[in-house]
Design an enzyme around this catalytic site. Structure first.
Site, PDB file in Angstrom:
ATOM      1  N   THR A  80       9.570  14.827 -18.333  1.00 46.46           N
ATOM      2  CA  THR A  80       8.936  16.132 -18.524  1.00 46.46           C
ATOM      3  C   THR A  80       9.229  16.577 -19.952  1.00 46.46           C
ATOM      4  O   THR A  80      10.380  16.839 -20.306  1.00 46.46           O
ATOM      5  CB  THR A  80       9.479  17.171 -17.533  1.00 46.46           C
ATOM      6  OG1 THR A  80       9.155  16.764 -16.203  1.00 46.46           O
ATOM      7  CG2 THR A  80       8.864  18.546 -17.792  1.00 46.46           C
ATOM      8  N   LYS A 155       2.516  19.854 -14.783  1.00 46.14           N
ATOM      9  CA  LYS A 155       3.928  20.013 -14.402  1.00 46.14           C
ATOM     10  C   LYS A 155       4.457  21.371 -14.850  1.00 46.14           C
ATOM     11  O   LYS A 155       5.147  22.079 -14.106  1.00 46.14           O
ATOM     12  CB  LYS A 155       4.754  18.877 -15.012  1.00 46.14           C
ATOM     13  CG  LYS A 155       6.265  18.983 -14.829  1.00 46.14           C
ATOM     14  CD  LYS A 155       6.689  18.802 -13.377  1.00 46.14           C
ATOM     15  CE  LYS A 155       8.193  18.943 -13.202  1.00 46.14           C
ATOM     16  NZ  LYS A 155       8.972  17.819 -13.716  1.00 46.14           N
ATOM     17  N   LYS A 230      14.601  24.433 -18.675  1.00 47.70           N
ATOM     18  CA  LYS A 230      13.865  23.550 -19.581  1.00 47.70           C
ATOM     19  C   LYS A 230      12.360  23.681 -19.361  1.00 47.70           C
ATOM     20  O   LYS A 230      11.586  23.851 -20.317  1.00 47.70           O
ATOM     21  CB  LYS A 230      14.302  22.105 -19.370  1.00 47.70           C
ATOM     22  CG  LYS A 230      13.426  21.052 -20.049  1.00 47.70           C
ATOM     23  CD  LYS A 230      13.799  19.661 -19.572  1.00 47.70           C
ATOM     24  CE  LYS A 230      12.753  18.638 -19.963  1.00 47.70           C
ATOM     25  NZ  LYS A 230      13.064  17.292 -19.451  1.00 47.70           N
TER      26      LYS A 230
END
Length: 276
Positions: A80, A155, A230
């Site tokens: 990611t 995502k 994050k």
């Protein structure tokens, strides 16, 4: 071959694929042949799968492996990272006659072990079809979202919803506490009403309520606070780059940042209920 990559590789190995792996840390590979380096792992393969902590490391690894990958091989990156890095790595791969997919996952370590991950994929359909048999082994669903970078967009947007909804569920439980409304009854009502959502129904942040979740195990991470922070930070930065207004996403990012700086590091993101 970290917490995610190793079980993914083991599932491929168990399904009969020829697999070799590499990690910078010493690891118990449980039958996976270990390459001597990243470049050794990337040579003489059809598909190279990377699962890395951030975009900076992905770029560094890509610079090492792309020159040694066979022509027309696929770089399947399941990390990611930010959209810009995903597009840059894909562009560099294509310049070397390689195919590239950005395919971040949802499902965490449990999903990696059980082969039930969801892959959100950006790239060309030919590369996607090449990787599809592997997606079928490592996961329960793979969706081609569009061009390179759009897997990361999917995502990012998914986890922004997750972060916001988890805070909403936590706030609702805490308000119910103050108003002397039993947590189990709160769950029984909301889980079958219009407030139902994954953060409540499948991953309840209140211990002893709903299906088993990290709340029942001292908030040992299924999905850590650091990873949620994050992902929300990536969403916030992406929104700034395209002048998109995400007031709730930005506020969620700040709350998880505060939680991490308080005592949230090393804990599941649902533990923010205790911080709130």
């Amino acid at each position: 071959l970290g917490n995610m990559g190793k079980p993914m590789a083991l599932n491929l190995l168990a399904a009969g694929h020829q697999v070799k792996g590499f990690d910078t840390a010493a690891i118990n590979a449980e039958g996976i042949p270990i390459a001597t380096s990243a470049t050794d792992a990337a040579s003489e393969i059809d598909i190279l799968i990377t699962m890395l902590p951030n975009g900076t490391i992905l770029q560094a690894v890509a610079e090492m492996v792309l020159p040694v990958m066979p022509k027309d091989a696929v770089l399947l990156d399941c990390s990611t990272v930010d959209v810009k890095t995903a597009k840059l790595v894909a562009s560099n791969a294509k310049s070397k006659n390689l195919q590239a997919l950005d395919a971040p996952v949802s499902g965490g370590v449990v999903g990696a072990k059980n082969g039930t991950l969801t892959f959100m994929v950006g790239g060309e359909e030919t590369a996607f079809k090449s990787a599809l048999p592997l997606f079928d082994i490592m996961g329960q669903k793979a969706i081609l979202c569009g061009e390179n970078g759009l897997g990361q967009v999917a995502k990012m947007c998914n986890n922004m919803i997750l972060g916001i909804s988890m805070i909403g569920v936590c706030e609702a439980f805490l308000l119910a506490d103050k108003l002397n409304f039993d947590r189990q009854k709160m769950f029984d009502v909301v889980s079958t009403s219009s407030g139902y959502c994954w953060s409540l129904n499948a991953y309840c942040p209140a211990a002893g309520v709903g299906p088993p979740s990290p709340a029942d195990n001292h908030y040992i991470p299924g999905f850590s606070t650091e990873l949620m922070l994050k992902d929300l930070t990536l969403a916030k930065e992406a929104a700034q780059n395209v002048s998109s207004q995400i007031p709730l996403g930005a506020h969620a990012q700040q709350l998880f940042k505060n939680f991490a700086e308080a005592n949230g590091k090393g804990k599941d993101f649902s533990g923010i209920i205790n911080y709130l």
